[in-house]
Design a protein around this motif. Structure first.
Motif, PDB file in Angstrom:
ATOM      1  N   LYS A 333       0.870  -1.184   0.000  1.00 35.10           N
ATOM      2  CA  LYS A 333       0.000   0.000   0.000  1.00 35.10           C
ATOM      3  C   LYS A 333       0.894   1.216   0.000  1.00 35.10           C
ATOM      4  O   LYS A 333       2.020   1.166   0.496  1.00 35.10           O
ATOM      5  N   ARG A 334       0.374   2.320  -0.528  1.00 41.88           N
ATOM      6  CA  ARG A 334       1.169   3.547  -0.502  1.00 41.88           C
ATOM      7  C   ARG A 334       0.239   4.743  -0.413  1.00 41.88           C
ATOM      8  O   ARG A 334      -0.693   4.857  -1.192  1.00 41.88           O
ATOM      9  N   LYS A 335       0.520   5.612   0.552  1.00 45.43           N
ATOM     10  CA  LYS A 335      -0.295   6.817   0.717  1.00 45.43           C
ATOM     11  C   LYS A 335       0.520   8.016   0.292  1.00 45.43           C
ATOM     12  O   LYS A 335       1.748   8.013   0.430  1.00 45.43           O
ATOM     13  N   LYS A 336      -0.161   9.066  -0.180  1.00 43.59           N
ATOM     14  CA  LYS A 336       0.557  10.328  -0.388  1.00 43.59           C
ATOM     15  C   LYS A 336      -0.315  11.477   0.103  1.00 43.59           C
ATOM     16  O   LYS A 336      -1.541  11.369   0.149  1.00 43.59           O
ATOM     17  N   PHE A 344       7.926   7.206  -7.395  1.00 45.02           N
ATOM     18  CA  PHE A 344       8.677   6.617  -6.276  1.00 45.02           C
ATOM     19  C   PHE A 344       9.500   5.439  -6.789  1.00 45.02           C
ATOM     20  O   PHE A 344       9.136   4.795  -7.774  1.00 45.02           O
ATOM     21  N   ALA A 346      10.791   1.877  -7.301  1.00 45.43           N
ATOM     22  CA  ALA A 346      10.076   0.606  -7.168  1.00 45.43           C
ATOM     23  C   ALA A 346      10.898  -0.498  -7.788  1.00 45.43           C
ATOM     24  O   ALA A 346      11.636  -0.269  -8.756  1.00 45.43           O
ATOM     25  N   SER A 357       7.217  -3.539  -5.948  1.00 44.89           N
ATOM     26  CA  SER A 357       7.276  -3.278  -4.510  1.00 44.89           C
ATOM     27  C   SER A 357       8.075  -2.012  -4.296  1.00 44.89           C
ATOM     28  O   SER A 357       8.816  -1.585  -5.175  1.00 44.89           O
ATOM     29  N   SER A 358       7.905  -1.429  -3.117  1.00 47.25           N
ATOM     30  CA  SER A 358       8.677  -0.207  -2.848  1.00 47.25           C
ATOM     31  C   SER A 358       9.310  -0.302  -1.470  1.00 47.25           C
ATOM     32  O   SER A 358       8.840  -1.039  -0.606  1.00 47.25           O
ATOM     33  N   SER A 360      10.800   2.293   1.724  1.00 47.01           N
ATOM     34  CA  SER A 360      10.611   3.681   2.127  1.00 47.01           C
ATOM     35  C   SER A 360      11.932   4.437   1.943  1.00 47.01           C
ATOM     36  O   SER A 360      13.014   3.852   2.004  1.00 47.01           O
ATOM     37  N   HIS A 379       2.617   7.107  -8.852  1.00 48.41           N
ATOM     38  CA  HIS A 379       1.431   7.150  -7.991  1.00 48.41           C
ATOM     39  C   HIS A 379       0.543   8.257  -8.558  1.00 48.41           C
ATOM     40  O   HIS A 379       0.889   9.436  -8.460  1.00 48.41           O
ATOM     41  N   GLU A 385      -4.383   7.012  -2.111  1.00 46.17           N
ATOM     42  CA  GLU A 385      -3.753   5.774  -1.646  1.00 46.17           C
ATOM     43  C   GLU A 385      -3.782   4.730  -2.764  1.00 46.17           C
ATOM     44  O   GLU A 385      -4.817   4.541  -3.410  1.00 46.17           O
TER      45      GLU A 385
END
Ligand code: AMP
Ligand code: MG
Length: 397
Positions: A333-336, A344, A346, A357-358, A360, A379, A385
């Motif tokens: 999951k990824r939020k901004k 981002f 990856a 996948s990422s 942090s 994203h 999200e």
């Protein structure tokens, strides 16, 4: 603020350099073909044996028969059948004589005797068919057939093929000239010891990495402090190249002197700022034949802008196709927080299928951000999200 797509389309409408030149084949790796390439003759140019064995006429094959073999044909020999001759011994790469149409491999033969240069041979193959173990003349390529298109990058298979076709001098698209200027009072060359409040120049090397893909060696790489006179001098010189790449000094800070200096030097602004993160302050303009990319200073911003804007520009200058983003599912999951589209780092990972996948990272100033990544994923701006299984655009480094 314009979108990523609008920015890219403005950049790509400023393509100016597409001269061509002839380079020796051995120097053509990594260069881009200027012309289509066609086959100069049939390939293979003759019916070629693909086995060491005996060439026979398939219709005459009889496993109980004793054949008389008087001749051995090697690669590089001209081959003809003498009157009454039924079979010849033949080696891989040799031309199959006219009148014969199959090769039985040596493992399926038995030499019974050898007298006066005539060997008596039995052949025992569990199958026989027309053109067995023969690469037929023209089966790979017909004379005049299209082989490679202009805009193709010359790598291992291409250079090998060009050699086969006899292209000893290759017509390739000329490379644009490029100057790199990095600004910042705090930025010092890699080889010097930075004071506690200084940092080493890494951006020049990100840009060199992109240029290197296309065999482009920058004409000059300079670092300048945030001083108007020195920047003006460096940019004026840099404007002699086809492409001027700047890093640092395009944001809103009081030391971000680049945009007004460029405009004073007569560079027409095409855009300043694009709706994306990182890299929002990017500046793009043109003077005469020279395009200017003013990239923000943070290392990851430079890498993102170089991959998303500079790489396609260079490809277009060289007559290459622009690579479309790949589409992969996202694992995790990824939020901004902001409403801007966000790139981002990856990496590709295979679970039940290959996805992204990422890890942090600490923002665009994090010198490791681009590391452990196979590329950058986008994203989308409107999506606060991204969830497991969402499909994203991915741009391999
Ligand atoms: P600027 O865009 O000039 O405001 O710079 C943004 C950040 O990028 C600052 O923290 C700079 O120190 C850093 N930076 C600027 N130029 C370089 C460079 N050539 N190499 C690495 N970092 C840089
Ligand atoms: Mg700066």
């Amino acid at each position: 603020m314009i979108s990523i797509e609008e920015a890219l389309s403005k950049i790509l409408s400023e393509i100016s350099v597409t001269n061509r030149e002839l380079v020796p084949l051995e120097e053509s790796l990594g260069r881009i073909l200027a012309d289509n390439v066609y086959a100069d003759r049939d390939y293979p140019p003759f019916h070629r044996s693909t086995m060491d064995g005996y060439a026979i006429k398939s219709a005459d094959y009889d496993s109980s028969k004793i054949y008389h073999c008087k001749k051995e044909i090697f690669a590089g020999m001209e081959s003809n059948l003498d009157p009454g001759e039924e079979i010849v011994k033949i080696m891989t790469g040799a031309p199959v004589p006219e009148g014969l149409d199959a090769v039985i491999k040596i493992e399926d033969s038995q030499e019974l005797s050898l007298e006066n240069s005539v060997s008596k041979v039995k052949l025992n193959s569990d199958k026989i068919f027309y053109f067995m173990n023969i690469a037929v003349r023209g089966e790979d390529l017909k004379k005049g057939e299209f082989v490679l298109g202009s805009g193709t990058k010359i790598g291992m298979p291409e250079i090998s093929l060009l050699a086969s076709l006899g292209v000893d001098n290759v017509s390739v698209n000329s490379l644009p000239t490029v100057s790199i200027v990095s600004t910042g009072n705090e930025v010092v060359p890699v080889g010097s010891t930075p004071l506690p409040f200084q940092i080493r120049d890494s951006n020049s090397y990100s840009l060199i990495a992109i240029l290197n893909r296309y065999n482009i060696k920058p004409k000059s790489i300079v670092l300048v402090p945030d001083e108007e006179i020195k920047i003006t001098e460096a940019l004026d010189k840099g404007l002699e190249s086809d492409i001027l790449l700047l890093s640092g000094g395009v944001s809103m800070g009081s030391m971000d002197l680049i945009p007004p200096i460029l405009e004073r030097l007569g560079v027409k602004k095409i855009f300043h700022k694009v709706s994306l993160k990182p890299g929002k302050p990017i500046w793009f303009g043109k003077k005469g034949k020279t395009v200017v990319f003013g990239l923000p200073g943070n290392p990851f911003s430079v890498q993102v802008c170089a991959r998303i804007f500079l790489d396609p520009y260079i490809r277009s200058c060289l007559g290459m196709q622009i690579s479309e983003p790949l589409r992969y599912v996202f694992y995790g999951k990824r939020k901004k927080k902001s409403s801007l589209p966000e790139f981002f780092p990856a990496f590709l990972e295979t679970k039940d299928k290959t996805g992204l996948s990422s890890k942090s990272f600490n923002g665009s100033g994090d010198i490791r951000a681009g590391l452990f990544a196979d590329g950058i994923a986008l994203h989308p701006g409107e999506q606060a999200e991204i969830l497991e299984g969402n499909v994203l655009n991915f741009f391999p480094w």
